[in-house]
Design an enzyme around this catalytic site. Structure first.
Site, PDB file in Angstrom:
ATOM      1  N   GLU A 325       0.808  -1.219   0.000  1.00 13.88           N
ATOM      2  CA  GLU A 325       0.000   0.000   0.000  1.00 13.88           C
ATOM      3  C   GLU A 325       0.847   1.278   0.000  1.00 13.88           C
ATOM      4  O   GLU A 325       0.706   2.121   0.874  1.00 13.88           O
ATOM      5  CB  GLU A 325      -0.941  -0.016   1.217  1.00 13.88           C
ATOM      6  CG  GLU A 325      -1.908  -1.191   1.192  1.00 13.88           C
ATOM      7  CD  GLU A 325      -2.821  -1.249   2.403  1.00 13.88           C
ATOM      8  OE1 GLU A 325      -3.997  -1.618   2.227  1.00 13.88           O
ATOM      9  OE2 GLU A 325      -2.381  -0.942   3.517  1.00 13.88           O
TER      10      GLU A 325
HETATM   11  C1  ACM Z   1      -1.984  -5.447   4.507  1.00  9.11           C
HETATM   12  O1  ACM Z   1      -3.004  -5.958   4.990  1.00  9.11           O
HETATM   13  N1  ACM Z   1      -1.990  -4.172   4.142  1.00  9.11           N
HETATM   14  C2  ACM Z   1      -0.776  -6.198   4.315  1.00  9.11           C
END
Ligand code: ACM
Ligand code: ZN
EC number: 3.2.1.52
Length: 525
Positions: A325
């Site tokens: 992310e």
């Molecule tokens: C995650 O759940 N962002 C690895």
């Protein structure tokens, strides 16, 4: 009348105490006909027939002390008395942790393939004890041959969205060990808080470990509580926790997030970001555009210096660098990042992320460690020696295994323990619906992989993101009973998995949670 009553209560005692409800289910379990039971009392010694078995004996005594109020004498000299005997049996299982167990009139015999195996034999013994406090503990006669299915049996904890004290981290490690699991993935840095002391960069914990409020309720929230929240672990505490875990055969993998989820670090040292700030330790959840600048060499120096302090604290061969992310917005606008791309002929920001991760991998490898990253590290080109943690389903894991990389499966739909476990969940959670049966049915080896590729799947892990877990009771409520199901997925031979049998055994396990004083979801379905 009295005689009948005595007989009836004897039957009741036997049916209450001689139950065998072991989780995870052993590979082979035999109970003799006309089974009797051996009774452990404060006079029953633990006899160590080999060296290096002290951890197993000590754990047994600590458990007995805490839950039944007595301990057993630990002796090293053989004696003819009925006893709990710990020894080694050569089992030659490729994964550490196999053991044999025999319970008969002579007592309890546990033979571990190694010290880890003896420790797991003790975990099985604990599962045979009554679920009520008592000073005489009958255990059924039986024989067991048992061994783990996967070498990586993990549980993760995010201590950044909410901070948890050392005492709870230790308890969490106990939960891992009690389920014959062996990896604790410790998520230590985030947008909402930096949780590990780094002596060279004191602001990371002076300012980065604290936020000035938290949203109320489910994102986007109904306001902000304006309550300062935070905390961090000193290096001395980290060492103490690592040592505590080692005595339970649990390896801790530290996660230091990069290049995203970095708001706390950027707040502490604004030069680490593309714009120079100001930044804040985040008070809400989600993904934030401000990330480590990939065009500034001093960012790499900073991260290497951080790792120079982190790596010696953790004997694990793995270091987790996150990698998930990471929005590319600030890199697109940053002259330094763009120059880095041009200088290195990188065609887009995904390749810039890959450059970032590969540069860090080189450093981590130079320290003799292996890097783990979330499956986004596949984008723009996988670092040559990286282990991939597949969380956006199994796709990333499958792709990585096909590229001959080791993989740990943590697919959201099956092993995200922040999801609701009941349809009508009445506490706030991140959403989703992953009941205990879903986890129980999870198969970590994907059909899409051939035999050789499957060897790259080291195992799986439950992830515990704590946006909506503000206290330890909530964490326990979210992880139990699902961790018990996960432990069976990871430990027991796949042909031993049987949902209705597990459901029966879970009834006793819930009583055991009560004995432990552990919270759990009683409305699981
Ligand atoms: C995650 O759940 N962002 C690895
Ligand atoms: Zn930049």
């Amino acid at each position: 009348m009295k005689k009948v009553w005595v007989f009836a209560s004897l039957l009741l005692t036997i049916s209450t105490y001689a139950q065998v409800n072991i989780i995870p289910q052993p590979a082979e379990l035999k109970m003799p006909e006309n089974a009797g039971q051996f009774v452990i009392t404060a006079k029953t010694p633990i006899i160590l027939q080999g060296s290096g078995l002290e951890n197993a004996a000590r754990f047994l005594n600590e458990y007995l002390k805490q839950l039944y109020g007595f301990t057993l004498p630990i002796i090293k000299k053989e004696s003819k008395v009925p006893a709990i005997r710990l020894n080694y049996d050569r089992l030659d299982h490729p994964i550490p942790g196999a053991y044999n167990m025999e319970i008969n009139a002579k007592g309890v015999y546990i033979g571990g393939d190694n010290a880890t195996g003896a420790f797991y034999g003790v975990q099985t013994l604990l599962q045979l004890l009554p679920v009520e406090k008592s000073t005489s503990l009958p255990v059924a006669y039986l024989t067991i041959k048992d061994y783990p299915r996967f070498e990586y049996r993990g549980l993760h904890l995010d201590v950044c969205r909410h901070f948890f004290p050392v005492s709870f981290v230790k308890r969490y490690i106990d939960y891992i060990a009690l389920h014959k699991m062996n990896y604790f993935h410790w998520h230590l840095t985030e947008d909402q808080g930096w949780r590990i002391e780094i002596r060279k960069y004191p602001n990371l914990t002076r300012t980065g470990a604290w936020r000035n409020g938290t949203i109320i309720g489910r994102y986007p929230g109904t306001g902000n509580d304006s309550i300062r929240h935070g905390g961090f672990y000193t290096q001395k505490e980290v060492k103490e926790i690592v040592d505590y875990a080692a005595k339970r055969y649990v390896t801790i993998i530290p996660e230091i997030e990069m290049p995203g989820h970095a708001s706390a670090a950027l707040t502490a040292y604004p030069y680490l970001g593309c714009t120079g700030g100001p930044y804040q330790v985040q008070q809400t959840w989600g993904v934030f555009d401000d990330v480590f600048c990939a065009g500034n060499d001093s960012v790499f120096t900073f991260l290497q210096n951080v790792l120079d302090e982190v790596i010696p604290l953790f004997p694990a061969k793995y270091v987790h660098i996150g990698g998930d992310e990471c929005p590319k917005e600030s890199w697109k606008k940053c002259a330094k990042c763009q120059k880095r791309m041009a200088d290195n002929k990188l065609k887009d920001e995904h390749e810039l992320q890959s450059y970032f991760v590969q540069r860090m991998e080189k450093y981590i490898n130079s320290k003799g460690k292996t890097m783990i990253g979330w499956d986004e590290i596949l984008e723009g080109g996988l670092a040559p020696n990286a282990v991939v943690m597949s969380w956006r389903g199994e796709k990333g894991g499958i792709e990585a295994a096909k590229q001959n990389h080791d993989v740990i499966m943590t697919p959201g739909d099956f092993v995200y323990l922040d999801h609701s476990q009941t349809k009508k969940e009445d506490s706030v959670t991140i959403g989703g619906y992953t009941p205990v049966k879903e986890i129980y049915g999870y198969e970590p080896l994907p059909k899409e992989l051939n035999e050789a590729e499957r060897k790259h799947v080291l195992g799986a892990q439950g992830n515990v993101w704590t946006e909506y877990m503000g206290n330890v009771k909530k964490v326990e409520y979210m992880i139990f009973p699902r961790v018990s199901a996960l432990s069976e997925v990871l430990w027991s031979p796949s042909e031993k998995r049987n949902w209705s049998d597990f459901e029966n055994r879970l009834q006793t396990q819930c009583k055991r949670y009560d004995l432990w004083g552990t919270n759990y979801n009683k409305a699981f379905e």
